[in-house]
Design an enzyme around this catalytic site. Structure first.
Site, short mmCIF file in Angstrom:
data_model
loop_
_atom_site.label_atom_id
_atom_site.label_comp_id
_atom_site.label_asym_id
_atom_site.label_seq_id
_atom_site.Cartn_x
_atom_site.Cartn_y
_atom_site.Cartn_z
N SER A 1 0.82 -1.22 0.00
CA SER A 1 0.00 0.00 0.00
C SER A 1 0.84 1.26 0.00
O SER A 1 0.41 2.31 -0.48
CB SER A 1 -0.94 0.00 1.21
OG SER A 1 -1.78 -1.13 1.18
N VAL A 2 2.05 1.18 0.56
CA VAL A 2 2.93 2.34 0.61
C VAL A 2 3.19 2.90 -0.79
O VAL A 2 3.33 4.11 -0.98
CB VAL A 2 4.26 1.95 1.30
CG1 VAL A 2 5.36 2.94 0.98
CG2 VAL A 2 4.07 1.87 2.80
N PHE A 3 3.22 2.02 -1.79
CA PHE A 3 3.56 2.43 -3.14
C PHE A 3 2.36 2.99 -3.91
O PHE A 3 2.52 3.43 -5.05
CB PHE A 3 4.17 1.26 -3.92
CG PHE A 3 5.53 0.86 -3.43
CD1 PHE A 3 6.67 1.46 -3.93
CD2 PHE A 3 5.67 -0.10 -2.44
CE1 PHE A 3 7.93 1.10 -3.47
CE2 PHE A 3 6.92 -0.47 -1.98
CZ PHE A 3 8.06 0.13 -2.49
N ASN B 1 -3.89 -5.26 -4.13
CA ASN B 1 -4.04 -6.20 -3.03
C ASN B 1 -5.12 -7.24 -3.29
O ASN B 1 -5.17 -8.27 -2.62
CB ASN B 1 -4.35 -5.45 -1.73
CG ASN B 1 -3.14 -4.68 -1.22
OD1 ASN B 1 -2.03 -4.85 -1.73
ND2 ASN B 1 -3.34 -3.84 -0.22
N CYS C 1 -3.53 -18.07 -22.77
CA CYS C 1 -3.51 -16.78 -22.05
C CYS C 1 -2.09 -16.24 -22.00
O CYS C 1 -1.62 -15.78 -20.96
CB CYS C 1 -4.05 -16.95 -20.63
SG CYS C 1 -5.68 -17.68 -20.55
N GLY D 1 5.95 -15.03 -25.60
CA GLY D 1 7.34 -15.25 -25.21
C GLY D 1 7.65 -16.68 -24.83
O GLY D 1 8.71 -17.22 -25.17
N ASN E 1 7.01 -8.66 -6.60
CA ASN E 1 5.62 -8.94 -6.97
C ASN E 1 5.17 -10.27 -6.37
O ASN E 1 5.96 -11.04 -5.85
CB ASN E 1 5.44 -8.92 -8.50
CG ASN E 1 6.24 -9.99 -9.21
OD1 ASN E 1 6.46 -11.08 -8.70
ND2 ASN E 1 6.69 -9.69 -10.42
N LYS F 1 1.19 -19.48 -14.26
CA LYS F 1 1.44 -18.35 -13.37
C LYS F 1 0.29 -18.20 -12.39
O LYS F 1 -0.88 -18.27 -12.77
CB LYS F 1 1.62 -17.07 -14.18
CG LYS F 1 1.87 -15.84 -13.30
CD LYS F 1 2.36 -14.67 -14.11
CE LYS F 1 1.31 -14.08 -15.01
NZ LYS F 1 1.81 -12.95 -15.80
N ILE G 1 -10.99 -17.39 -22.58
CA ILE G 1 -10.87 -18.71 -21.98
C ILE G 1 -11.96 -18.99 -20.96
O ILE G 1 -12.17 -20.15 -20.58
CB ILE G 1 -9.47 -18.87 -21.33
CG1 ILE G 1 -9.15 -20.35 -21.09
CG2 ILE G 1 -9.38 -18.08 -20.04
CD1 ILE G 1 -7.75 -20.61 -20.60
N ASP H 1 0.13 -18.23 -18.79
CA ASP H 1 0.77 -17.05 -18.21
C ASP H 1 -0.21 -15.90 -18.12
O ASP H 1 0.13 -14.75 -18.35
CB ASP H 1 1.99 -16.66 -19.06
CG ASP H 1 2.96 -15.75 -18.33
OD1 ASP H 1 3.12 -15.92 -17.11
OD2 ASP H 1 3.55 -14.87 -18.97
N LYS I 1 11.78 -16.27 -18.43
CA LYS I 1 11.20 -16.99 -17.28
C LYS I 1 11.05 -18.47 -17.63
O LYS I 1 11.33 -19.35 -16.82
CB LYS I 1 9.85 -16.40 -16.90
CG LYS I 1 9.91 -15.01 -16.29
CD LYS I 1 8.50 -14.52 -15.96
CE LYS I 1 8.51 -13.06 -15.57
NZ LYS I 1 7.14 -12.55 -15.32
#
Length: 837
Positions: free
Chosen positions: A203-205, A373, A276, A281, A438, A403, A335, A363, A238
């Protein structure tokens, strides 16, 4: 000559007064020093300066302050001073103004003693703006984070020992309740203090400018410089990262005995699905790693995040086929729509011999700006549908990687539990290429079990329910009862440990970025070193991403054939006549194919950049006027055949590419391999590049190859058909495996062994064997030196020409006496066939 000590050479009184005043300024030591000491210093200085310049004359001592001030050399050259970084000119100027280290300028040293601080202005913030709430301390020690390391450890869930749940057991598992849009109380699978600390750090960001945060994140992440290397995006790296960590189980799957499931020499492709996952990539990496030995199917939401196949610079996008569900290439790719899931499943099964793909990659994600959040809650249906798609198209024994985000809610954990039941092994893993700040992590599943259909159908019904409850106050809150999840203590304990571990990691990473925002001088010193280590470990070349440059077909042709004699390509086949019939006496050495037009060489430079050449050096490469695509660096020996389907007015004609032989496949030179192997590789290649979803494209096929001793099988496929535009006269037609027919022009006969080798049949062993006519050696297995490479097959081939004079049936025109009849050739083959009729 006057001496400098003469009265005429001394400074005037006015000048002496000015120097005295300067001495008073330079000798002052602090704002609190009494005036009497200043006056005393001035007197001493004046007395000294008004006398002689000689060092030995008078021995009158100068004030220490004045003396130090004018020791320019010591100030400039002294390395002990913290101001030695400044150049000599600036130091001399400061010395002349009376500067002394640790004191201020001015009559009473009242000036500031410290260097003026650099501006704390952040980015494009308003001058003097401070972000209330952001500049507060987070009270998190991020400096004890582990040293960055390219080596990663995997922690698997314990093996599931319970049975896969069936439809009867799951009939009352789904729980519908009030829609929940808070995450703060989800403490079943994570400690409350950790959860709240993480949410606070996130939340700070919220009030921070995005660009400012990204700059700090780039400096704070030790793995940031890995980026996408030469691939489309970071997602490709990744996948490269995870593929290595999991022992290449995606790009080089192993069988139950630990041996490679697929070899490049095998006829089977590595099938995968990418859902998705626009812009693609993941797929670019897999196709780069496996080249044309893999085939991909993709479904993603149409629109700005669609697959960017034109940006696959490092791999051939022709090996990838997007399919958007209901409507095929015209579908929407959503999807969450049951119709799309079913359509994609059927399409994949139809094109993998009903087996499914070897692995699925997912992904999916979407922007949750302002609701970071709640990302887990907002993405719940997407997560479910990706899991459902994997269970729909992965073959038994296949793998799945997807993911996920936070996994705090019982809904998400229930989905993980179902995967845990359906696969042999499951783990939650965050690769180093996923930014530590993240909540992203991946669920990796290995070895799909038999008997998962009930779970798939259950998830399908849950998705239908979610669609029905959309835009209402109700939602599906549970897919597996908490009692079932917590009843499996090993699963429950792993889930809590994993969540709390990733939560702690994320808290420290967020605190680190917070510190890097506040102090812009902070940076990770090992980013370049870590990047190099990772690329070496994952076997990724460290090169820049560059778009492939256009190639001249003639230049590319010479590049592909290397030092081969160009004259070979102009050879014409030997016509099969009564005089040359003896050439096929060793019938076991030969293969034959039905011809439908003139033979050409076809060169693929990528996408629709395809050129043909008839083999004559005087002729140029000509752009192929057909709608088809081939991977770059492909060289084939083909015919362009007009295929027909149906008869009469409903008859349809289409031009197709028929492959007679292959030389280079997507950069792989196969000319030295056996003819049979080249044809198998050609069939594999055609499977990889075919686009069943694109009926508008001209098809590519491999000629059906027959053993010469089985030539009679060709004549079973011949019949008289009415051809549109032929004046109503039936013509001889050959029907291929796909029920399309064409007018045959003859038969190619290709020798598969080279001199001095021949093939014969051992009556004692009842086996074929290879015999060297020079040395007398014989082998039952194929000697490598007996293989006829492409150029040998090409210039020794024979052609049995069928024209209007060819006689096969009584209904045809009378036989041309100069041409061999069906009976002539078949009787010769039968008489020389050691295997008998």
């Amino acid at each position: 000559m006057k001496r400098r000590t003469d009265p005429e050479c001394t400074a005037p009184l006015k000048k002496q007064k000015r120097i005295g005043e300067l001495a008073r300024h330079l000798s002052s030591t602090s704002d609190d020093e009494p005036l009497s000491s200043v006056s005393h210093a001035a007197k001493a200085s004046t007395t000294s300066l008004s006398g002689s310049d000689s060092e030995t004359e008078g021995k009158q001592p100068c004030s220490d302050g004045f003396k130090d001030a004018f020791k320019a050399d010591s100030l400039v050259e002294g390395t002990s001073s913290r101001y030695s970084m400044y150049n000599s000119v600036s130091q001399k100027l400061m010395a002349k103004m009376g500067f002394r280290e640790g004191e201020g300028l001015g009559k009473y040293s009242q000036g500031r003693k410290d260097i003026v601080e650099t501006s704390n202005q952040k980015g494009r913030r308003g001058l003097g703006l401070t972000l209330q709430g952001f500049d507060q301390e987070l009270n998190v020690d991020w400096r004890d984070e582990p040293e960055p390391n390219a080596c990663e450890q995997v922690s698997w869930f314990p093996e599931c020992t319970t049975e896969i749940p069936d439809s009867r057991e799951m009939s009352d598992w789904m729980v519908v309740g009030k829609r929940k849009m808070v995450i703060e109380d989800e403490t079943e699978f994570c400690g409350e203090e950790l959860l709240h600390s993480m949410l606070k750090c996130k939340s700070v960001f919220d009030i921070l400018d995005g660009e400012e945060m990204r700059r700090a994140r780039t400096r704070a992440n030790p793995y940031e410089m890995i980026r996408g290397v030469f691939f489309l995006n970071r997602a490709a790296m990744k996948m490269a990262n995870m593929d290595f960590v999991f022992d290449r189980m995606f790009t080089n799957p192993l069988d139950s005995s630990g041996k490679p499931l697929l070899k490049e020499s095998d006829i089977d492709l590595l099938y995968f699905a990418d859902v998705c996952a626009g812009p693609g990539g993941f797929s670019e990496y897999v196709l780069w790693r496996r080249k044309w030995h893999a085939k991909g199917f993709g479904m993603t939401l149409k629109g700005p995040n669609d697959f960017k196949l034109e940006d696959f610079y490092s791999a051939s996008s022709e090996l990838f086929e997007p399919y958007y569900g209901e409507g095929g290439v015209d579908g929407d790719g959503d999807i969450t729509r049951p119709e799309n899931i079913n359509a994609f499943r059927n399409f994949v099964l139809d094109n993998t011999d009903r087996k499914g793909v070897h692995f699925v990659m997912a992904d999916g994600g979407f922007s949750v700006e302002g609701q970071e959040n709640l990302q887990e809650i907002l993405s719940k249906q997407l997560l479910l549908c990706q899991f459902l798609m994997a269970l729909s198209v992965v073959r038994t024994g296949g793998h799945f990687v997807c993911k996920t985000f936070d996994l705090f809610t019982p809904f998400s954990v229930g989905l993980i539990y179902l995967l845990y039941c359906c696969f042999e092994r499951v783990c939650l893993f965050k690769p180093v290429t996923s930014r530590p700040a993240n909540s992203e992590r991946y669920v990796v599943c290995k070895g799909l079990k038999v008997g998962i259909d009930d779970v798939r159908e259950y998830l399908f019904s849950v998705n239908i329910q979610l669609n029905q409850l959309r835009n209402t106050d109700s939602d599906v809150n549970l897919v597996v009862p908490l009692s079932v999840i917590k009843g499996d203590h090993e699963f429950n304990d792993y889930m809590i440990r994993s969540n709390e571990s990733y939560c702690s990691l994320q808290i420290k990473a967020l605190a680190k970025i917070h510190a890097f925002v506040q102090d812009t001088t902070l940076s990770e010193p090992r980013q370049a070193e870590i990047r190099k280590e990772c690329l070496q470990l994952w076997e990724i070349p460290d090169r820049a991403r560059v778009a492939p440059s256009p190639s001249d077909p003639k230049f590319k042709f010479f590049e592909l054939i290397k030092d081969t004699d160009i004259n070979i390509f102009s050879y014409k086949p030997t016509l099969l006549t009564a005089k040359t019939l003896e050439k096929i006496r060793p019938v076991l050495e030969y293969r034959c194919m039905v011809s439908g037009s003139e033979q050409k060489f076809l060169l693929g430079l990528g996408k629709s950049q395809i050129y043909t050449w008839d083999g004559r050096q005087s002729d140029r490469w000509v752009k192929l006027d057909l709608k088809t695509e081939l991977p770059r660096d492909t060289l084939l020996c083909v015919e362009i055949v007009h295929e027909l389907k149906g008869e009469g007015k409903a008859q349809r004609k289409i031009s197709a590419i028929h492959i007679l032989d292959v030389l280079v496949l997507n950069g792989s030179d196969v000319r030295e391999q056996h003819f049979n192997q080249r044809i198998q590789l050609a069939e594999k290649f055609v499977k990889a590049v075919s686009k069943p979803s694109r009926p508008d494209m001209n098809p590519i096929r491999v000629k059906e190859v027959y053993r010469l001793e089985e030539m009679e099988k060709i004549f079973v496929r011949l019949e008289m058909k009415l051809i549109k535009g032929s004046g109503g006269t039936p013509k001889l037609s050959y029907t291929g495996r796909d029920d399309r027919h064409f007018v045959p022009t003859g038969v190619y006969i290709v020798r598969t062994v080279t001199e001095p080798w021949t093939m014969a049949f051992s009556k004692g062993w009842k086996k074929k064997f290879f015999y060297n006519k020079k040395t007398g050696e014989s082998f039952f297995t194929l000697p490598p030196e007996s293989i006829a490479p492409f150029h040998t097959c090409y210039y020794t081939r024979l052609f049995w020409e069928w024209g209007d004079g060819f006689h096969m049936r009584d209904s045809q025109k009378p036989q041309d006496p100069d041409k061999l009849s069906k009976e002539d050739v078949l009787s010769f083959i039968q008489s020389h066939n050691p295997l008998g009729p």
